[in-house]
Design a protein around this motif. Structure first.
Motif, PDB file in Angstrom:
ATOM      1  N   THR A  19       0.820  -1.208   0.000  1.00 32.49           N
ATOM      2  CA  THR A  19       0.000   0.000   0.000  1.00 32.49           C
ATOM      3  C   THR A  19       0.851   1.254   0.000  1.00 32.49           C
ATOM      4  OG1 THR A  19      -0.101   0.087   2.411  1.00 32.49           O
ATOM      5  CG2 THR A  19      -1.791  -1.191   1.288  1.00 32.49           C
ATOM      6  N   THR A  20       2.122   1.151   0.370  1.00 33.02           N
ATOM      7  CA  THR A  20       3.020   2.304   0.345  1.00 33.02           C
ATOM      8  C   THR A  20       4.384   1.861  -0.142  1.00 33.02           C
ATOM      9  OG1 THR A  20       3.870   1.974   2.589  1.00 33.02           O
ATOM     10  CG2 THR A  20       1.861   3.271   2.375  1.00 33.02           C
ATOM     11  N   ASP A  21       5.214   2.829  -0.581  1.00 33.34           N
ATOM     12  CA  ASP A  21       6.555   2.508  -1.051  1.00 33.34           C
ATOM     13  C   ASP A  21       7.399   1.873   0.053  1.00 33.34           C
ATOM     14  OD1 ASP A  21       5.946   3.508  -3.492  1.00 33.34           O
ATOM     15  OD2 ASP A  21       6.785   5.497  -3.115  1.00 33.34           O
ATOM     16  N   ARG A  22       7.102   2.245   1.285  1.00 33.98           N
ATOM     17  CA  ARG A  22       7.881   1.716   2.410  1.00 33.98           C
ATOM     18  C   ARG A  22       7.776   0.199   2.496  1.00 33.98           C
ATOM     19  NH1 ARG A  22       6.249   2.605   8.710  1.00 33.98           N
ATOM     20  NH2 ARG A  22       7.902   1.356   9.626  1.00 33.98           N
ATOM     21  N   PHE A  23       6.638  -0.336   2.055  1.00 35.66           N
ATOM     22  CA  PHE A  23       6.437  -1.774   2.125  1.00 35.66           C
ATOM     23  C   PHE A  23       6.374  -2.383   0.730  1.00 35.66           C
ATOM     24  CE2 PHE A  23       4.556   0.047   5.943  1.00 35.66           C
ATOM     25  CZ  PHE A  23       5.229  -0.673   6.921  1.00 35.66           C
ATOM     26  N   SER A  24       7.296  -1.968  -0.129  1.00 34.96           N
ATOM     27  CA  SER A  24       7.225  -2.402  -1.527  1.00 34.96           C
ATOM     28  C   SER A  24       7.661  -3.840  -1.728  1.00 34.96           C
ATOM     29  CB  SER A  24       8.087  -1.475  -2.394  1.00 34.96           C
ATOM     30  OG  SER A  24       9.434  -1.505  -1.945  1.00 34.96           O
ATOM     31  N   LEU A  38      -7.133 -15.462  -2.362  1.00 29.81           N
ATOM     32  CA  LEU A  38      -6.548 -14.619  -1.328  1.00 29.81           C
ATOM     33  C   LEU A  38      -5.670 -13.543  -1.966  1.00 29.81           C
ATOM     34  CD1 LEU A  38      -5.861 -13.896   1.622  1.00 29.81           C
ATOM     35  CD2 LEU A  38      -4.004 -15.581   1.495  1.00 29.81           C
ATOM     36  N   HIS A  39      -5.937 -12.291  -1.647  1.00 27.94           N
ATOM     37  CA  HIS A  39      -5.146 -11.167  -2.132  1.00 27.94           C
ATOM     38  C   HIS A  39      -4.577 -10.436  -0.915  1.00 27.94           C
ATOM     39  CE1 HIS A  39      -7.186 -11.868  -5.971  1.00 27.94           C
ATOM     40  NE2 HIS A  39      -8.300 -11.933  -5.262  1.00 27.94           N
ATOM     41  N   ILE A  40      -3.265 -10.323  -0.866  1.00 27.90           N
ATOM     42  CA  ILE A  40      -2.603  -9.724   0.296  1.00 27.90           C
ATOM     43  C   ILE A  40      -2.058  -8.349  -0.062  1.00 27.90           C
ATOM     44  CG2 ILE A  40      -0.809  -9.995   2.042  1.00 27.90           C
ATOM     45  CD1 ILE A  40      -0.893 -12.992   1.550  1.00 27.90           C
ATOM     46  N   MET A  41      -2.374  -7.363   0.781  1.00 28.17           N
ATOM     47  CA  MET A  41      -1.834  -6.014   0.644  1.00 28.17           C
ATOM     48  C   MET A  41      -0.937  -5.756   1.853  1.00 28.17           C
ATOM     49  SD  MET A  41      -5.371  -4.064  -0.501  1.00 28.17           S
ATOM     50  CE  MET A  41      -4.591  -2.477  -0.668  1.00 28.17           C
ATOM     51  N   ILE A  42       0.298  -5.337   1.594  1.00 29.60           N
ATOM     52  CA  ILE A  42       1.244  -5.075   2.668  1.00 29.60           C
ATOM     53  C   ILE A  42       1.306  -3.577   2.927  1.00 29.60           C
ATOM     54  CG2 ILE A  42       3.613  -5.365   3.486  1.00 29.60           C
ATOM     55  CD1 ILE A  42       3.918  -7.605   1.451  1.00 29.60           C
ATOM     56  N   VAL A  82      -4.858   2.286   7.241  1.00 27.65           N
ATOM     57  CA  VAL A  82      -5.432   3.630   7.247  1.00 27.65           C
ATOM     58  C   VAL A  82      -5.103   4.385   5.955  1.00 27.65           C
ATOM     59  CG1 VAL A  82      -5.499   5.837   8.481  1.00 27.65           C
ATOM     60  CG2 VAL A  82      -5.340   3.692   9.762  1.00 27.65           C
ATOM     61  N   LYS A  83      -3.951   4.075   5.323  1.00 25.57           N
ATOM     62  CA  LYS A  83      -3.526   4.775   4.116  1.00 25.57           C
ATOM     63  C   LYS A  83      -3.855   4.010   2.839  1.00 25.57           C
ATOM     64  CE  LYS A  83       0.411   6.849   6.551  1.00 25.57           C
ATOM     65  NZ  LYS A  83       1.891   6.932   6.606  1.00 25.57           N
ATOM     66  N   ALA A  84      -4.305   2.791   2.973  1.00 28.73           N
ATOM     67  CA  ALA A  84      -4.521   1.946   1.804  1.00 28.73           C
ATOM     68  C   ALA A  84      -5.753   2.368   1.005  1.00 28.73           C
ATOM     69  CB  ALA A  84      -4.667   0.487   2.230  1.00 28.73           C
ATOM     70  N   ASP A  85      -5.708   2.143  -0.303  1.00 27.46           N
ATOM     71  CA  ASP A  85      -6.879   2.310  -1.155  1.00 27.46           C
ATOM     72  C   ASP A  85      -7.702   1.036  -1.043  1.00 27.46           C
ATOM     73  OD1 ASP A  85      -6.136   4.841  -2.086  1.00 27.46           O
ATOM     74  OD2 ASP A  85      -4.872   3.973  -3.657  1.00 27.46           O
ATOM     75  N   LEU A  86      -8.795   1.113  -0.329  1.00 27.83           N
ATOM     76  CA  LEU A  86      -9.570  -0.092  -0.045  1.00 27.83           C
ATOM     77  C   LEU A  86     -10.393  -0.513  -1.253  1.00 27.83           C
ATOM     78  CD1 LEU A  86     -10.885   0.681   3.559  1.00 27.83           C
ATOM     79  CD2 LEU A  86      -8.776  -0.505   2.871  1.00 27.83           C
ATOM     80  N   PRO A  87     -10.421  -1.795  -1.554  1.00 29.02           N
ATOM     81  CA  PRO A  87     -11.251  -2.296  -2.655  1.00 29.02           C
ATOM     82  C   PRO A  87     -12.687  -2.472  -2.181  1.00 29.02           C
ATOM     83  CG  PRO A  87     -10.122  -4.119  -1.605  1.00 29.02           C
ATOM     84  CD  PRO A  87      -9.657  -2.877  -0.886  1.00 29.02           C
ATOM     85  N   PHE A  88     -13.550  -2.910  -3.061  1.00 25.74           N
ATOM     86  CA  PHE A  88     -14.909  -3.265  -2.671  1.00 25.74           C
ATOM     87  C   PHE A  88     -14.863  -4.468  -1.741  1.00 25.74           C
ATOM     88  CE2 PHE A  88     -18.397  -6.241  -3.206  1.00 25.74           C
ATOM     89  CZ  PHE A  88     -19.494  -5.450  -2.880  1.00 25.74           C
ATOM     90  N   PHE A  89     -15.706  -4.477  -0.723  1.00 26.96           N
ATOM     91  CA  PHE A  89     -15.835  -5.654   0.138  1.00 26.96           C
ATOM     92  C   PHE A  89     -17.234  -5.668   0.743  1.00 26.96           C
ATOM     93  CE2 PHE A  89     -14.160  -2.199   2.676  1.00 26.96           C
ATOM     94  CZ  PHE A  89     -14.846  -2.257   3.873  1.00 26.96           C
ATOM     95  N   ASP A  90     -17.704  -6.874   1.071  1.00 28.62           N
ATOM     96  CA  ASP A  90     -19.028  -7.042   1.673  1.00 28.62           C
ATOM     97  C   ASP A  90     -18.972  -7.014   3.188  1.00 28.62           C
ATOM     98  OD1 ASP A  90     -20.697  -7.756  -0.806  1.00 28.62           O
ATOM     99  OD2 ASP A  90     -19.044  -9.213  -0.914  1.00 28.62           O
ATOM    100  N   ILE A  91     -17.886  -7.532   3.735  1.00 29.55           N
ATOM    101  CA  ILE A  91     -17.771  -7.676   5.179  1.00 29.55           C
ATOM    102  C   ILE A  91     -16.316  -7.465   5.585  1.00 29.55           C
ATOM    103  CG2 ILE A  91     -17.612 -10.189   4.851  1.00 29.55           C
ATOM    104  CD1 ILE A  91     -18.728 -10.572   7.636  1.00 29.55           C
ATOM    105  N   CYS A  92     -16.125  -6.829   6.728  1.00 25.79           N
ATOM    106  CA  CYS A  92     -14.775  -6.642   7.269  1.00 25.79           C
ATOM    107  C   CYS A  92     -14.663  -7.430   8.561  1.00 25.79           C
ATOM    108  CB  CYS A  92     -14.495  -5.160   7.530  1.00 25.79           C
ATOM    109  SG  CYS A  92     -12.877  -4.848   8.303  1.00 25.79           S
ATOM    110  N   ILE A  93     -13.573  -8.179   8.702  1.00 29.18           N
ATOM    111  CA  ILE A  93     -13.284  -8.907   9.927  1.00 29.18           C
ATOM    112  C   ILE A  93     -11.890  -8.501  10.378  1.00 29.18           C
ATOM    113  CG2 ILE A  93     -12.922 -11.185  10.960  1.00 29.18           C
ATOM    114  CD1 ILE A  93     -14.948 -12.322   9.040  1.00 29.18           C
ATOM    115  N   SER A  94     -11.765  -8.132  11.644  1.00 27.32           N
ATOM    116  CA  SER A  94     -10.474  -7.628  12.097  1.00 27.32           C
ATOM    117  C   SER A  94     -10.210  -7.963  13.553  1.00 27.32           C
ATOM    118  CB  SER A  94     -10.414  -6.103  11.913  1.00 27.32           C
ATOM    119  OG  SER A  94      -9.244  -5.580  12.490  1.00 27.32           O
TER     120      SER A  94
END
Length: 321
Positions: free
Chosen positions: A5-10, A115-119, A123-135
């Protein structure tokens, strides 16, 4: 490969030789304690090890057609259960090493393509469409996570979120209770929040210093036609001293000056002339008296009360953002 999601975690860190030699039996929660490279506390993350809690979160809420957003999957103990039921999972993980382990965990299985992983930073990520969030939410991003979700469009169906117990209790607090706060009002303006269950600290590895709670958050659809910045500006003032009267909080140092500046800006934009006889302090006192809220306390006001008070100020051109 996981998406950053950011250059820091490329780039994800490559696992060490010692780590690669571990058998698949050591993957999951046990890996966290055996391999010191997984310093989960660095990211405020504690791995949920109780499978019963994971299954409850998934089976009661996830549908076969759902795209699930998981925040902080860790080594994937909950992720693999979600993948058993959901159409697909988007997992956002701050620690590249955890992301690498999660990638290995599903490699070669039927779930790999789902499974799609975003590193990076949720808070800064461009969130995709989703139906439900689990955290299983890292404690330091609890508040940003809530408001990031509530501002996301299109609206999701439901979120099942685990927080530090004290934070969760503030989310579900009701007017008149000791925990009713600005956070409670701001969240309940946009969503229905219910307490699902308490979770002991012993269900995590490493165990945190506090207990947790699971809450269920359902966004209101459609959301109320209120700018969050305006509502939050009002509750910020009223809850500054929650047991004082609303009138006393508006009389606090700097409040009237800020509101008068906003009012003069609004009048200028609307080409409204302000005469020398205008007494802004009396204007605010009149609104508080006529609305009937001046003598009340924040602890007793519900969301509808705040909306009525906000509307009374807006009718006179006074804004809070």
């Amino acid at each position: 490969m996981p998406k950053a999601t950011t250059d820091r975690f490329s780039r994800a860190h490559r696992p060490s030789v010692k780590q690669t030699s571990l058998s698949s039996a050591t993957h999951g929660a046990s890996l966290v304690t055996r391999n010191p490279m997984f310093n989960t506390e660095r990211f405020g993350q504690h791995i949920l090890k109780n499978p019963q809690i994971s299954e409850e979160s998934v089976h009661a809420n996830v549908k076969p057609t759902d795209t699930v957003l998981e925040v902080g999957p860790g080594t994937g103990n909950l992720t693999v259960r979600i993948l058993e039921k959901a159409k697909s999972v988007v997992a956002i993980e701050m620690d590249p090493r955890m992301a690498a382990e999660l990638t290995k965990r599903v490699q070669g299985t039927g779930a790999q393509k789902r499974l799609h992983i975003m590193i990076g930073d949720f808070v800064k990520a461009d969130l995709p469409f989703f139906d439900i969030c689990i955290s299983n939410t890292p404690y330091q991003i609890s508040s940003p996570l809530i408001f990031r979700l509530l501002s996301h469009r299109p609206l999701f169906r439901v979120a099942i979120l685990m927080f530090q117990k004290e934070f969760a209790m503030r989310l579900v607090a009701r007017p008149g209770s000791p925990l009713w706060s600005r956070l409670s009002a701001n969240v309940q303006l946009y969503a229905k929040v219910d307490h699902v269950r308490a979770v002991s600290r012993n269900n995590f590895r490493p165990p945190p210093q506090v207990d947790s709670s699971v809450v269920r958050l359902v966004p209101l659809d459609p959301p109320p036609p209120v700018k969050f910045e305006e509502f939050d500006g009002l509750t910020r003032i009223v809850f500054s001293r929650r047991n004082k009267t609303v009138h006393a909080n508006f009389a606090a140092k700097g409040v009237l000056a800020m509101l008068e500046s906003n009012w003069r800006t609004w009048c200028s934009e609307k080409d409204i002339t302000i005469t020398d006889e205008e007494d802004f302090k009396k204007k605010v006192e009149s609104i508080l008296e006529e609305s009937g809220y001046g003598a009340k306390r924040a602890a007793s006001l519900d969301v509808d009360d705040f909306l009525k008070l906000l509307s009374a100020f807006h009718d006179c051109g006074i804004h809070f953002a």
